[in-house]
Write an enzyme that holds these catalytic residues in place. Structure first.
Site, PDB file in Angstrom:
ATOM      1  N   HIS A 233       9.412 -17.994 -10.235  1.00 22.97           N
ATOM      2  CA  HIS A 233       8.034 -18.480 -10.107  1.00 22.97           C
ATOM      3  C   HIS A 233       7.078 -17.307  -9.894  1.00 22.97           C
ATOM      4  O   HIS A 233       5.984 -17.263 -10.465  1.00 22.97           O
ATOM      5  CB  HIS A 233       7.916 -19.444  -8.924  1.00 22.97           C
ATOM      6  CG  HIS A 233       8.365 -20.839  -9.229  1.00 22.97           C
ATOM      7  ND1 HIS A 233       7.893 -21.556 -10.307  1.00 22.97           N
ATOM      8  CD2 HIS A 233       9.228 -21.665  -8.575  1.00 22.97           C
ATOM      9  CE1 HIS A 233       8.445 -22.760 -10.315  1.00 22.97           C
ATOM     10  NE2 HIS A 233       9.261 -22.849  -9.281  1.00 22.97           N
TER      11      HIS A 233
ATOM     12  N   GLU B 295       8.997 -25.788 -13.511  1.00 22.37           N
ATOM     13  CA  GLU B 295      10.235 -25.922 -12.734  1.00 22.37           C
ATOM     14  C   GLU B 295      11.455 -25.708 -13.620  1.00 22.37           C
ATOM     15  O   GLU B 295      12.418 -25.027 -13.233  1.00 22.37           O
ATOM     16  CB  GLU B 295      10.294 -27.294 -12.060  1.00 22.37           C
ATOM     17  CG  GLU B 295       9.333 -27.463 -10.901  1.00 22.37           C
ATOM     18  CD  GLU B 295       9.570 -26.447  -9.794  1.00 22.37           C
ATOM     19  OE1 GLU B 295      10.741 -26.208  -9.436  1.00 22.37           O
ATOM     20  OE2 GLU B 295       8.576 -25.890  -9.303  1.00 22.37           O
TER      21      GLU B 295
ATOM     22  N   HIS C 133      15.438 -18.748  -8.319  1.00 21.11           N
ATOM     23  CA  HIS C 133      14.482 -19.726  -8.848  1.00 21.11           C
ATOM     24  C   HIS C 133      13.076 -19.431  -8.334  1.00 21.11           C
ATOM     25  O   HIS C 133      12.108 -19.402  -9.102  1.00 21.11           O
ATOM     26  CB  HIS C 133      14.918 -21.134  -8.426  1.00 21.11           C
ATOM     27  CG  HIS C 133      13.909 -22.211  -8.686  1.00 21.11           C
ATOM     28  ND1 HIS C 133      13.998 -23.068  -9.764  1.00 21.11           N
ATOM     29  CD2 HIS C 133      12.784 -22.572  -8.009  1.00 21.11           C
ATOM     30  CE1 HIS C 133      12.972 -23.899  -9.739  1.00 21.11           C
ATOM     31  NE2 HIS C 133      12.225 -23.623  -8.687  1.00 21.11           N
ATOM     32  N   GLU C 134      12.967 -19.196  -7.031  1.00 18.36           N
ATOM     33  CA  GLU C 134      11.656 -18.925  -6.445  1.00 18.36           C
ATOM     34  C   GLU C 134      11.075 -17.607  -6.940  1.00 18.36           C
ATOM     35  O   GLU C 134       9.870 -17.490  -7.187  1.00 18.36           O
ATOM     36  CB  GLU C 134      11.765 -18.926  -4.916  1.00 18.36           C
ATOM     37  CG  GLU C 134      12.223 -20.243  -4.319  1.00 18.36           C
ATOM     38  CD  GLU C 134      11.355 -21.415  -4.722  1.00 18.36           C
ATOM     39  OE1 GLU C 134      10.173 -21.191  -5.045  1.00 18.36           O
ATOM     40  OE2 GLU C 134      11.860 -22.552  -4.739  1.00 18.36           O
TER      41      GLU C 134
END
Length: 260
Positions: A105, A176, A101-102
């Protein structure tokens, strides 16, 4: 208006360019190498290979609050940080989902996206203040009144900056959701991230993440809870909605990872 845009742009560009240093300092993150934490370091390297990203710097935040974040102005200057608490709480599969997930980003350059959104929001807020000043102290009309419109003043003082902030928060929530989907695509296991988010939501409220509240949009779980209309001011979507979307992804056709 031009001055407001310039001031907001300079502030946002500075925040974007030094985002890694500011965020890491705010949470007292400590750099690690493979010798210090081989499991987490190799996990990040493996996920970067799948996502076709350069290896970022890896940091550990000395707190029992379970959380993680990524920062940096571009993939070549990125940093990924995890807390001691999240490494103790999650299984390897769940932690992999969080790290993916990070890294999404980073891949999507969301720090830059937020900087642009911050520039626009700051410019609108500054413009509202300038126009309010002009409305209050502007030229007097021929009948001796300044001609101030109270409805217009309310819009300039309250509604314009509020609208700009709501747009900025909405963009953050959208990013997100996109990062959650990116994690599912990288790992091929959306349920692992869903399970991680469920644990983080439950434990995170019990052990708050200390640090500058301005940095909370970077975290995978917002340490501040909100319900009802307050959700409009959240930088993160409700965790229940994120879990629901990940479960829907899991029910669809199997996801393929970038590289084995």
């Amino acid at each position: 208006m031009i001055l407001g845009f310039v001031f907001a742009a300079l502030s946002s560009i500075g925040s974007w360019y030094y985002s890694d240093k500011a965020a890491l300092a705010a949470y007292r993150a400590q750099p690690i190498d493979r010798a210090q934490a081989p499991e987490i370091y190799d996990m990040v390297a493996r996920l970067c290979d799948r996502a076709e990203l350069p290896m970022p710097k890896v940091f550990v935040v000395p707190t029992k609050s379970p959380n993680a974040f990524a920062t940096g102005r571009d993939p070549e200057h990125a940093a990924v940080a995890v807390t001691e608490g999240i490494m103790e709480l999650l299984t390897p599969q769940e932690l992999e989902g969080v790290l993916a997930h990070e890294l999404t980003h980073v891949k999507n350059r969301d720090t830059l996206t937020q900087a642009v959104a911050g520039t626009l929001a700051g410019a609108i807020t500054y413009l509202g203040r300038i126009l309010t000043f002009g409305a209050l102290y502007g030229p007097v009309t021929t009948n001796g009144r300044r001609g101030t419109n109270p409805i217009g003043l309310i819009f300039l003082i309250v509604l314009a900056p509020l609208s700009a902030a709501l747009i900025q928060f909405a963009i953050s929530r959208t990013r997100e959701f996109a990062a959650d989907q990116g994690s599912a695509e990288i790992t091929g296991n959306p349920l692992a991230l869903a399970s991680a988010l469920e644990k983080l939501e439950a434990i995170g409220q019990q052990i708050p993440m200390n640090g500058n509240p301005a940095m909370s949009p970077l975290l995978i779980i917002n340490p501040l809870s909100a319900e009802g209309l307050q959700t409009l001011f959240r930088t993160h979507p409700p965790t229940a909605d994120r879990i629901r979307r990940l479960m829907e992804l899991a029910q669809q056709r199997p996801l393929t990872t970038a590289k084995a």
